[in-house]
Motif scaffolding. Structure first.
Motif, PDB file in Angstrom:
ATOM      1  N   SER A 146      11.833  13.123   0.120  1.00 27.76           N
ATOM      2  CA  SER A 146      13.272  13.453   0.169  1.00 27.76           C
ATOM      3  C   SER A 146      14.047  12.588  -0.820  1.00 27.76           C
ATOM      4  CB  SER A 146      13.836  13.223   1.580  1.00 27.76           C
ATOM      5  OG  SER A 146      13.275  14.132   2.494  1.00 27.76           O
ATOM      6  N   ASP A 147      13.696  11.305  -0.889  1.00 24.11           N
ATOM      7  CA  ASP A 147      14.396  10.397  -1.804  1.00 24.11           C
ATOM      8  C   ASP A 147      14.155  10.805  -3.264  1.00 24.11           C
ATOM      9  OD1 ASP A 147      15.398   9.015   0.338  1.00 24.11           O
ATOM     10  OD2 ASP A 147      13.999   7.321   0.173  1.00 24.11           O
ATOM     11  N   LEU A 148      12.912  11.200  -3.586  1.00 21.52           N
ATOM     12  CA  LEU A 148      12.616  11.658  -4.953  1.00 21.52           C
ATOM     13  C   LEU A 148      13.373  12.939  -5.279  1.00 21.52           C
ATOM     14  CD1 LEU A 148       8.746  11.440  -5.529  1.00 21.52           C
ATOM     15  CD2 LEU A 148      10.528   9.881  -6.308  1.00 21.52           C
ATOM     16  N   ALA A 149      13.491  13.794  -4.243  1.00 26.85           N
ATOM     17  CA  ALA A 149      14.053  15.138  -4.447  1.00 26.85           C
ATOM     18  C   ALA A 149      15.575  15.137  -4.464  1.00 26.85           C
ATOM     19  CB  ALA A 149      13.545  16.076  -3.348  1.00 26.85           C
ATOM     20  N   GLU A 197      19.521   7.314   5.468  1.00 26.95           N
ATOM     21  CA  GLU A 197      20.941   6.994   5.650  1.00 26.95           C
ATOM     22  C   GLU A 197      21.817   8.220   5.531  1.00 26.95           C
ATOM     23  OE1 GLU A 197      21.140   4.000   2.699  1.00 26.95           O
ATOM     24  OE2 GLU A 197      20.111   2.560   3.996  1.00 26.95           O
ATOM     25  N   ASN A 198      21.186   9.362   5.274  1.00 27.63           N
ATOM     26  CA  ASN A 198      21.947  10.598   5.132  1.00 27.63           C
ATOM     27  C   ASN A 198      21.494  11.558   6.221  1.00 27.63           C
ATOM     28  OD1 ASN A 198      22.817  13.182   4.328  1.00 27.63           O
ATOM     29  ND2 ASN A 198      22.960  12.508   2.204  1.00 27.63           N
ATOM     30  N   ALA A 210      18.285  17.989   8.378  1.00 26.25           N
ATOM     31  CA  ALA A 210      17.169  17.346   9.068  1.00 26.25           C
ATOM     32  C   ALA A 210      16.085  16.925   8.072  1.00 26.25           C
ATOM     33  CB  ALA A 210      16.582  18.308  10.089  1.00 26.25           C
ATOM     34  N   PRO A 211      15.362  15.831   8.357  1.00 27.84           N
ATOM     35  CA  PRO A 211      14.215  15.459   7.528  1.00 27.84           C
ATOM     36  C   PRO A 211      13.170  16.582   7.526  1.00 27.84           C
ATOM     37  CG  PRO A 211      14.807  13.654   9.004  1.00 27.84           C
ATOM     38  CD  PRO A 211      15.597  14.860   9.433  1.00 27.84           C
ATOM     39  N   PRO A 212      12.305  16.618   6.480  1.00 33.06           N
ATOM     40  CA  PRO A 212      11.390  17.764   6.335  1.00 33.06           C
ATOM     41  C   PRO A 212      10.441  18.001   7.515  1.00 33.06           C
ATOM     42  CG  PRO A 212      11.036  16.107   4.590  1.00 33.06           C
ATOM     43  CD  PRO A 212      12.264  15.711   5.315  1.00 33.06           C
ATOM     44  N   GLY A 270      17.170  18.336   1.883  1.00 33.60           N
ATOM     45  CA  GLY A 270      17.450  19.758   1.710  1.00 33.60           C
ATOM     46  C   GLY A 270      16.659  20.404   0.587  1.00 33.60           C
ATOM     47  N   ALA A 271      16.130  19.594  -0.336  1.00 29.17           N
ATOM     48  CA  ALA A 271      15.392  20.148  -1.479  1.00 29.17           C
ATOM     49  C   ALA A 271      13.901  20.310  -1.185  1.00 29.17           C
ATOM     50  CB  ALA A 271      15.584  19.248  -2.699  1.00 29.17           C
ATOM     51  N   VAL A 272      13.448  19.852  -0.022  1.00 29.08           N
ATOM     52  CA  VAL A 272      12.011  19.916   0.289  1.00 29.08           C
ATOM     53  C   VAL A 272      11.685  21.287   0.868  1.00 29.08           C
ATOM     54  CG1 VAL A 272      10.091  18.848   1.521  1.00 29.08           C
ATOM     55  CG2 VAL A 272      11.996  17.430   0.709  1.00 29.08           C
ATOM     56  N   LYS A 273      10.852  22.054   0.151  1.00 30.82           N
ATOM     57  CA  LYS A 273      10.536  23.432   0.568  1.00 30.82           C
ATOM     58  C   LYS A 273       9.231  23.519   1.349  1.00 30.82           C
ATOM     59  CE  LYS A 273      13.080  26.088  -1.213  1.00 30.82           C
ATOM     60  NZ  LYS A 273      14.407  26.401  -0.619  1.00 30.82           N
TER      61      LYS A 273
END
Lengths: 127, 134
Positions: free
Chosen positions: B66-69, A34-35, A39-41, B73-76
């Protein structure tokens, strides 16, 4: 069969790809996100898959027989709308196991001189 | 985010996969390989039925990370092996269950080991992510 002389070679795309907000939103929405601010990873695959196929078209790799073995992403920062990427593809290794070719391709996305995303795909070309 | 601990386990989340989702992912990602949409084609190349894109399974695991992080943007770093196909028969919904455990904390990041289960089988192997805690 991949031309073994190409191992270690890097092919650099001639034109750039601009990331649109629409592309990020569409990709993220499919995953239930929803955000849409970044971009997704795994979003970069939507650029690098097609680009790498084009860049390695003459390599002898039979894309119609390719199965995805594994995938790795390293991001120096999140991808955002407006990023203007040049894609490069490097054949890092190629070997034959049980009759199948195993090829590792690294795809990098550069925005200017900044390396934003590196991806490694292990491709198994079924015999 | 600073309350991550080594060994900490996160509650699993179930993602639902159907043929419609495969088409939506194909359109969003540009991967229109017919083995993910066309049953006759999939069977003609020796698959039991249409299978999900391995990258869709990984993308859904990425959504979980991503939801946990606290955001994508926090996923490296994120990596996985595609160990078993996720078979998606027509007119059915397949459950993909993702969970995670903290394997290490270093340099302001947490390393996660991920598990992805579909029909009692692990569909991702060596699935790992590095998330920034700052």
């Amino acid at each position: 069969m991949l031309d073994p002389d190409l191992v270690g070679r890097t092919f650099v795309g001639a034109s750039s790809t601009v990331v649109t907000q629409e592309a990020i939103t569409n990709f993220a929405r499919v995953l239930g996100a929803e955000n849409f601010d970044v971009a997704p990873p795994t979003f970069s695959i939507s650029i690098t898959l097609a680009q790498s196929q084009t860049l390695l078209q003459e390599s002898g790799l039979d894309w119609s027989r390719v199965v995805h073995g594994d995938q790795r992403f390293v991001l120096s920062r999140p991808i955002v709308a407006g990023d203007n990427f040049i894609c490069s593809a490097t054949i890092e290794s190629a070997r034959v196991m049980a009759g199948n070719e195993i090829v590792t391709v690294r795809s990098d996305l550069h925005s200017g001189s900044e390396l934003v995303a590196s991806t490694w795909s292990t491709l198994v070309v079924r015999a | 985010m600073s309350n991550f601990e080594v060994g900490q386990e996160f509650a699993p989340k179930t993602f639902l996969i159907d043929r419609q989702l495969l088409v939506a992912y194909a359109n969003a990602s540009g991967d229109q390989n017919p083995i993910h949409q066309d049953e006759a084609f999939a069977k003609s190349v020796g698959l039991p039925d249409v299978i999900a894109h391995g990258m869709l399974t990984m993308a859904l695991a990425g959504k979980y990370v991503s939801d946990l992080a606290g955001g994508s943007g926090a996923v490296k770093e994120f990596s996985a092996r595609f160990t078993k196909p996720v078979v998606v028969p027509a007119n059915s919904v397949v459950e993909l269950v993702i969970s995670a455990k903290v394997s290490a904390l270093e340099n302001g990041c947490a390393k996660l080991d991920l598990t992805a289960i579909c029909a009692d089988s692990k569909v991702l192997g060596m699935a790992k992510a590095v998330i920034s805690l700052s």
